[in-house]
Write a protein that holds these residues in place. Structure first.
Motif, PDB file in Angstrom:
ATOM      1  N   LYS A   1     -16.979  -0.650   5.527  1.00 50.33           N
ATOM      2  CA  LYS A   1     -16.011  -1.059   4.875  1.00 50.33           C
ATOM      3  C   LYS A   1     -15.368  -2.194   5.258  1.00 50.33           C
ATOM      4  N   VAL A   2     -14.901  -2.869   3.933  1.00 48.71           N
ATOM      5  CA  VAL A   2     -14.359  -4.239   4.043  1.00 48.71           C
ATOM      6  C   VAL A   2     -12.818  -4.389   3.638  1.00 48.71           C
ATOM      7  N   LEU A   3     -11.876  -4.902   4.368  1.00 51.45           N
ATOM      8  CA  LEU A   3     -10.501  -4.976   3.859  1.00 51.45           C
ATOM      9  C   LEU A   3     -10.228  -6.567   4.022  1.00 51.45           C
ATOM     10  N   THR A   4      -9.567  -6.961   2.960  1.00 48.14           N
ATOM     11  CA  THR A   4      -9.330  -8.339   3.075  1.00 48.14           C
ATOM     12  C   THR A   4      -7.774  -8.343   2.865  1.00 48.14           C
TER      13      THR A   4
ATOM     14  N   THR B   1     -15.910  -8.123  14.196  1.00 50.40           N
ATOM     15  CA  THR B   1     -16.095  -7.420  12.899  1.00 50.40           C
ATOM     16  C   THR B   1     -15.155  -8.488  11.770  1.00 50.40           C
ATOM     17  N   THR B   2     -14.664  -9.525  12.400  1.00 47.89           N
ATOM     18  CA  THR B   2     -13.750 -10.463  11.697  1.00 47.89           C
ATOM     19  C   THR B   2     -14.398 -11.545  11.140  1.00 47.89           C
TER      20      THR B   2
ATOM     21  N   ARG C   1     -14.840  -4.045   8.671  1.00 49.01           N
ATOM     22  CA  ARG C   1     -14.733  -5.288   8.708  1.00 49.01           C
ATOM     23  C   ARG C   1     -13.520  -5.935   8.181  1.00 49.01           C
ATOM     24  N   ARG C   2     -13.037  -6.880   8.709  1.00 43.38           N
ATOM     25  CA  ARG C   2     -11.652  -7.527   8.154  1.00 43.38           C
ATOM     26  C   ARG C   2     -12.042  -9.050   7.755  1.00 43.38           C
ATOM     27  N   TRP C   3     -11.539  -9.297   6.533  1.00 40.12           N
ATOM     28  CA  TRP C   3     -11.584 -10.750   5.751  1.00 40.12           C
ATOM     29  C   TRP C   3     -10.362 -11.181   6.036  1.00 40.12           C
TER      30      TRP C   3
ATOM     31  N   LEU D   1      -1.338 -10.675  11.709  1.00 43.25           N
ATOM     32  CA  LEU D   1      -2.463  -9.728  11.166  1.00 43.25           C
ATOM     33  C   LEU D   1      -3.652  -9.861  12.202  1.00 43.25           C
ATOM     34  N   ILE D   2      -4.058 -10.921  12.786  1.00 44.24           N
ATOM     35  CA  ILE D   2      -5.084 -11.018  13.692  1.00 44.24           C
ATOM     36  C   ILE D   2      -5.018  -9.945  14.716  1.00 44.24           C
TER      37      ILE D   2
END
Length: 657
Positions: free
Chosen positions: A189-192, A276-277, A236-238, A224-225
């Motif tokens: 799963k990807v979060l932005t 995962t970033t 995953r985090r974008w 955020l980071i």
């Protein structure tokens, strides 16, 4: 100055990853970059240094691990192409293919089957009502490949090239195929988290000490980071930086973009980025970025002509009211395809002056917005039952003529409008003549229409002098006719408050009302003294329905900051629920910004107040500058006014327009 031996470094690295022909392959890799740097065009986002070589080796190592028995030359060729092809312009890509084919003469790379990902991308496009154009899907796959080998990457390209939609579609596709894998890479799963770094100060971005109390305040990015690095799941985090890249803020991220992936703050805290970033930068260009930044990031270059404006049309046609049948949609599509291409050619090539620069997709989108505003009148199935089919056809033709006039012909000056009127009327009657083709530099001939326009614009005036009234087959009424019904000036009116109605007053007030009633943002551009501020302020404060709309007037100056803009607007909004702000229920907030292009340019050309407005109009969110949480704005409409650049006014970013 010491110059490293790229070939030797590449050879040792390849040996360490299990390549037996490392000596030959290392020379081919370094030769590829040497020839590319000599023969390809010079672009701000190109880099052929040691970091680029290292990325190719990393990609080759991943492929070797996944396919241990495959040909080493084929693995190396694929790694070179996967890493470099995404950043090249179309013209340079032909030269690069020639260089690679000379260095790998007997190797033929087969098309790669992305299977699940390709299917997922197309399904995501369908869900988002986007056309799955081959070039766009290819760019989404290139973005995926780049995220695998680089944790920092840039989506570069002019406005309208599809940068934002590219990562959104990939995010949606990867989330939907969660748990599946391709080549050993398991999808998660990807979060932005989207942030415009130029809409806030450096202290608000990274964190700062209070100069009086020396108390540390966290920045939005550091918050955020830290949230992502402390997470233990596999999501995953974008972190998407949707704004200009310049040395003012991005040089502080060199340690994050390096292999050690550490964000070093002024407080002494060091935050380690999670595996995962990904950091995704989304600028229009890299004209003011340093080579150190460019070399640290993977590049995916998006070109507008790969998409064009036709996919926008297809997506828009899918969203038309249900009352529009297949025949109606076909008529609208044919009119767009017939008239928009030559008229865009005219705006670009005929030497006319635009009051504010536009892009092709911007002009067509404006035309679609005006069509939406007019089609709302026949969106009700009950109302349309009493209207004959031929009447609807006549109305649709006239709706398009009106929309086309005030979108494609709306940005040109008075001299350009005369030429536009002449060309548009010619296209509607006899088609494009050879003389007009040469005069206006139109690329392709346009034949006469197969059927005449049912309700043509009268010859007694230009297309700018008429508005359409939906009665019977429709009729064209002069804007000036509305002046006869205007109230006279009151005897006790103050001289400074008197507004003498003219055709422009009627025309622009009607257009403004049309946009406001249908929640469409608008921008009025014209020289000083043409009455922009007077028309808009008079309508917002005196003529607009104050029960339905609540106006907020902001006057920009050279010293206006993004913080001031945000404080003024947030001070007028109510908190609906956690993280959601808007006007009182049942009302809409009209935010009118006068002298939009007055804010002073920063050292590298950015205008923070405008970047803040762009973040709002693009993503409908800001960040709370105290607790760094995201704020969503609802039920708000934007109206802007500005003069042409010069005399203290500046060019504003095309991405805002």
């Amino acid at each position: 100055m010491m110059v490293p031996d790229y070939a030797m470094i590449a050879e040792i690295s390849l040996f360490s990853f299990g390549f037996s022909a490392a000596k030959v392959l290392s020379k081919k890799i370094t030769s590829t970059f040497k020839l590319s740097s000599e023969q390809l065009s010079s672009q701000d986002h190109y880099d052929f240094g040691m970091r680029a070589v290292k990325t190719v080796i990393s990609a080759a190592a991943n492929l070797k691990r996944d396919q241990p028995d495959a040909s080493e030359e084929l693995i190396c060729l694929r790694a070179i192409r996967d890493v470099n092809v995404p950043k090249f312009l179309q013209d340079d890509l032909k030269l690069f293919n020639g260089i690679v084919s000379d260095l790998f003469p007997k190797i033929k790379q087969e098309a790669i089957d992305y299977g699940l990902l390709d299917t997922g991308l197309k399904e995501s496009c369908a869900r988002k009502n986007l056309l799955d154009v081959e070039g766009f899907i290819g760019k989404c796959i290139q973005l995926y490949e780049t995220t695998v080998v680089r944790h920092g990457l840039m989506l570069v390209g002019p406005t309208g090239s599809g940068k934002t939609r590219c990562y959104e579609v990939l995010q949606d596709a990867m989330t939907c195929i969660k748990g599946e894998s391709i080549g050993g890479y398991v999808f998660e799963k990807v979060l932005t988290y989207v942030l415009n770094p130029k809409s806030i100060t450096m202290g608000q971005l990274y964190g700062e000490f209070d100069p009086m109390t020396h108390e540390w305040t966290d920045g939005i990015l550091s918050s955020l980071i830290r949230l992502g690095s402390s997470s233990t799941d596999t999501t995953r985090r974008w972190y998407v930086f949707d704004g200009p890249v310049d040395a003012v803020w991005i040089e502080n991220m060199n340690t994050v973009l390096d292999d050690n992936k550490k964000l070093c703050l002024m407080s002494g805290e060091i935050i380690q980025l999670a595996a995962t970033t990904n950091l995704i930068f989304e600028p229009m260009d890299l004209a003011v970025a340093s080579p150190a930044t460019v070399s640290r990031c993977g590049m995916v270059y998006m070109e507008p002509h790969l998409l064009g404006w036709e996919p926008l049309l297809e997506s828009w046609l899918n969203e038309l009211p249900e009352t529009m049948n297949a025949e109606n949609k076909s008529l609208i599509k044919d009119m767009f395809l017939r008239y928009c291409t030559p008229l865009i050619n005219f705006v670009r090539k005929a030497g006319v002056t635009e009051m504010s620069p536009t892009s092709d997709s911007n002009l067509v989108s404006s035309c679609m917005n005006l069509m939406d505003c007019q089609l709302s009148g026949i969106a009700d199935p009950a109302a349309i039952e009493s209207i004959k089919a031929d009447q609807i056809t006549a109305w649709l033709e006239c709706y398009f003529i009106f929309a086309c006039t005030w979108s494609l012909g709306g940005s040109v000056d008075s001299k350009g409008r005369k030429m536009f009127n002449s060309l548009f009327k010619e296209l509607m009657t006899e088609g494009l003549t050879l003389e007009s083709k040469r005069k206006y530099k139109i690329l392709h001939m346009v034949d006469a229409p197969t059927k005449p326009i049912v309700t043509p614009i009268p010859d007694s005036g230009t297309v700018y002098e008429f508005r359409f009234v939906s009665e019977g087959n429709g009729r064209w009424v002069k804007w000036s006719d509305a002046l006869k019904d205007m109230e006279g000036i009151k005897a006790d009116a103050e001289f400074s408050q008197i507004i003498v109605p003219t055709i422009n007053t009627v025309r622009y007030t009607a257009l403004m009302k049309l946009f406001l009633d249908h929640n469409k943002p608008s921008l009025f551009v014209g020289p000083t003294g043409t009455g922009k501020s007077i028309y808009i302020s008079d309508y917002l404060l005196n003529k607009m329905d104050q029960e339905k709309f609540k106006p907020v007037v902001i006057n920009y100056s050279a010293q206006t900051t993004a913080r001031q803009t945000q404080d003024i607007i947030m001070g007028k909004l109510d908190k609906r629920r956690k993280g959601v702000f808007g006007p009182p229920f049942g009302q809409k907030m009209v935010i009118y910004v006068d002298d939009l292009n007055m804010p002073m340019l920063e050292k590298y050309g950015a205008q923070p107040p405008i970047e803040l407005l762009r973040q709002w109009l693009d993503h409908w969110l800001w960040y709370d500058l105290k607790d760094c949480t995201s704020i969503k704005l609802v039920d708000t409409i934007f109206i802007g006014a500005m003069g042409p650049p010069g005399g203290g006014r500046n060019h504003i970013t095309p991405r805002f327009l």
